[in-house]
Design a protein around this motif. Structure first.
Motif, mmCIF file in Angstrom:
data_model
loop_
_atom_site.group_PDB
_atom_site.id
_atom_site.type_symbol
_atom_site.label_atom_id
_atom_site.label_comp_id
_atom_site.label_asym_id
_atom_site.label_seq_id
_atom_site.Cartn_x
_atom_site.Cartn_y
_atom_site.Cartn_z
ATOM 1 N N GLU A 1 -1.927 9.808 1.751
ATOM 2 C CA GLU A 1 -1.120 10.110 2.934
ATOM 3 C C GLU A 1 -1.097 11.625 3.139
ATOM 4 O O GLU A 1 -0.766 12.372 2.210
ATOM 5 N N TYR B 1 0.816 -1.208 0.000
ATOM 6 C CA TYR B 1 0.000 0.000 0.000
ATOM 7 C C TYR B 1 0.854 1.265 0.000
ATOM 8 O O TYR B 1 0.536 2.232 -0.672
ATOM 9 N N GLU B 2 1.909 1.240 0.765
ATOM 10 C CA GLU B 2 2.792 2.407 0.877
ATOM 11 C C GLU B 2 4.221 1.888 0.762
ATOM 12 O O GLU B 2 4.860 1.526 1.736
ATOM 13 N N HIS C 1 -3.669 -0.590 -5.589
ATOM 14 C CA HIS C 1 -3.812 0.057 -4.285
ATOM 15 C C HIS C 1 -3.609 1.559 -4.439
ATOM 16 O O HIS C 1 -2.624 2.001 -5.040
ATOM 17 N N PHE D 1 -6.010 3.683 3.266
ATOM 18 C CA PHE D 1 -5.683 2.637 2.305
ATOM 19 C C PHE D 1 -6.933 2.200 1.546
ATOM 20 O O PHE D 1 -7.987 1.953 2.155
ATOM 21 N N THR D 2 -6.826 2.071 0.217
ATOM 22 C CA THR D 2 -7.922 1.547 -0.588
ATOM 23 C C THR D 2 -7.378 0.541 -1.593
ATOM 24 O O THR D 2 -6.177 0.532 -1.907
ATOM 25 N N SER D 3 -8.282 -0.309 -2.099
ATOM 26 C CA SER D 3 -7.889 -1.335 -3.058
ATOM 27 C C SER D 3 -8.944 -1.439 -4.157
ATOM 28 O O SER D 3 -10.148 -1.352 -3.888
ATOM 29 N N TRP E 1 -12.464 0.311 0.738
ATOM 30 C CA TRP E 1 -11.635 0.834 1.821
ATOM 31 C C TRP E 1 -10.959 -0.327 2.532
ATOM 32 O O TRP E 1 -11.578 -1.333 2.845
ATOM 33 N N GLN F 1 -6.470 -2.647 9.507
ATOM 34 C CA GLN F 1 -6.765 -3.045 8.146
ATOM 35 C C GLN F 1 -7.767 -4.200 8.180
ATOM 36 O O GLN F 1 -7.703 -5.054 9.048
ATOM 37 N N ASP G 1 -6.938 2.343 7.934
ATOM 38 C CA ASP G 1 -6.300 3.633 8.226
ATOM 39 C C ASP G 1 -5.147 3.432 9.193
ATOM 40 O O ASP G 1 -5.204 2.556 10.075
ATOM 41 N N TYR H 1 -2.912 7.932 7.094
ATOM 42 C CA TYR H 1 -3.073 7.191 5.850
ATOM 43 C C TYR H 1 -4.502 6.670 5.696
ATOM 44 O O TYR H 1 -5.119 6.236 6.675
ATOM 45 N N THR I 1 -3.377 4.832 -1.973
ATOM 46 C CA THR I 1 -3.245 5.258 -0.578
ATOM 47 C C THR I 1 -3.065 6.761 -0.502
ATOM 48 O O THR I 1 -2.173 7.326 -1.149
#
Length: 273
Positions: free
Chosen positions: A81, A34-35, A77, A97-99, A108, A138, A111, A95, A79
């Motif tokens: 930030e 993700y990051e 992904h 995070f999404t996919s 979603w 997550q 976070d 953060y 993300t």
């Protein structure tokens, strides 16, 4: 002089408490996909904000469900930030995070929040040093370990056109099957070279070796090597592009990543002048 000594003592105490707190509690999660970033030691200046979009796509990854977790193959992904500077030696990041994946749509994921402190420039250390801690949630369909904590020491150094950074991160799970595994070791490192004032190139390495007291077999480790380009088009912008390959069976085979960041300053021009 005594005032300066007291000020430095306070900073040392804050830094030491931060380290002690992280090591005692020490729960965390790997950056995952993700990051994907090797941190530098600098923090965002006070009264300024950095907004970044991390975009990562897995052309060749895990193709089957594993313990209820979605496969990573063809996952994208995105993300968000947002990092806010607190003072000249600390910041806090957040953060989302999404996919996005065929059959599952755009979802979603979770976070995280990440406070960070660093050794101030006034200390004149020969290398940059900072420490971040990241805690977050997550969803279980994306990670069996739903609540995690990471503590990430950061050391970097510029030498002429060369740049070096290492992030020997320690991780621990708060909630999930890996709670019993204890502390994990997930280092990351970067070597970069400025070909021009605008274009830099280099290599980034990411790994998850398993427990710090019992390193996993090579087959079960995660190791990725990225060839990356950084474009230094403006102090206001951050642009990083890379292609990575997984070196072990437990790692996604191919990955493409990009980071687009924009720096916003809330200091009036008259104050800058």
């Amino acid at each position: 002089m005594s005032r300066m000594i007291r000020r430095n003592s306070v900073r040392w105490c804050v830094f030491a408490l931060f380290v002690a707190f992280g090591l005692c509690a020490l729960p965390a999660m790997a950056q995952g996909n993700y990051e994907i970033q090797v941190y530098g030691a600098d923090t965002i200046a006070p009264k300024s904000t950095m907004v970044e979009l991390h975009s990562n796509f897995t052309p060749v990854g895990q193709k089957k469900f594993f313990d209820g977790v979605y496969p990573t193959n063809h996952q994208e992904h995105e993300t968000l930030e947002i990092t806010q500077g607190i003072n000249d030696w600390s910041e806090i990041g957040f953060y989302v995070f999404t996919s996005l994946q065929d059959g599952h749509g755009w979802q979603w994921v979770g976070d995280h929040i990440r406070p960070r402190v660093r050794v101030p420039d006034s200390w004149h250390w020969p290398v940059g040093v900072s420490l971040s801690t990241e805690v977050g949630y997550q969803r279980a369909v994306y990670s069996q370990d739903t609540w995690t904590w990471e503590i990430r020491p950061i050391i970097d150094k510029s030498a002429g056109r060369w740049y070096f950074a290492v992030n020997p991160a320690l991780e621990r799970t708060w909630h999930g099957p890996d709670v019993v595994q204890g502390i994990g070791f997930s280092p990351a490192a970067k070597v970069g070279y400025d070909f021009t004032k605008v274009v830099s190139g280099g290599l980034e390495y990411y790994a998850d070796y398993g427990r710090i007291t019992a390193v996993s077999a090579l087959h079960d480790q995660q190791q990725q090597l990225f060839v990356v380009t950084d474009l230094n088009v403006s102090p206001k912008w951050e642009i990083n592009i890379g292609v990575g390959v997984g070196a072990t069976a437990s790692t996604d085979h191919w990955m493409v990543k990009g980071i687009l960041g924009r720096h916003f300053s809330w200091v009036k021009q008259s104050q800058v002048d």
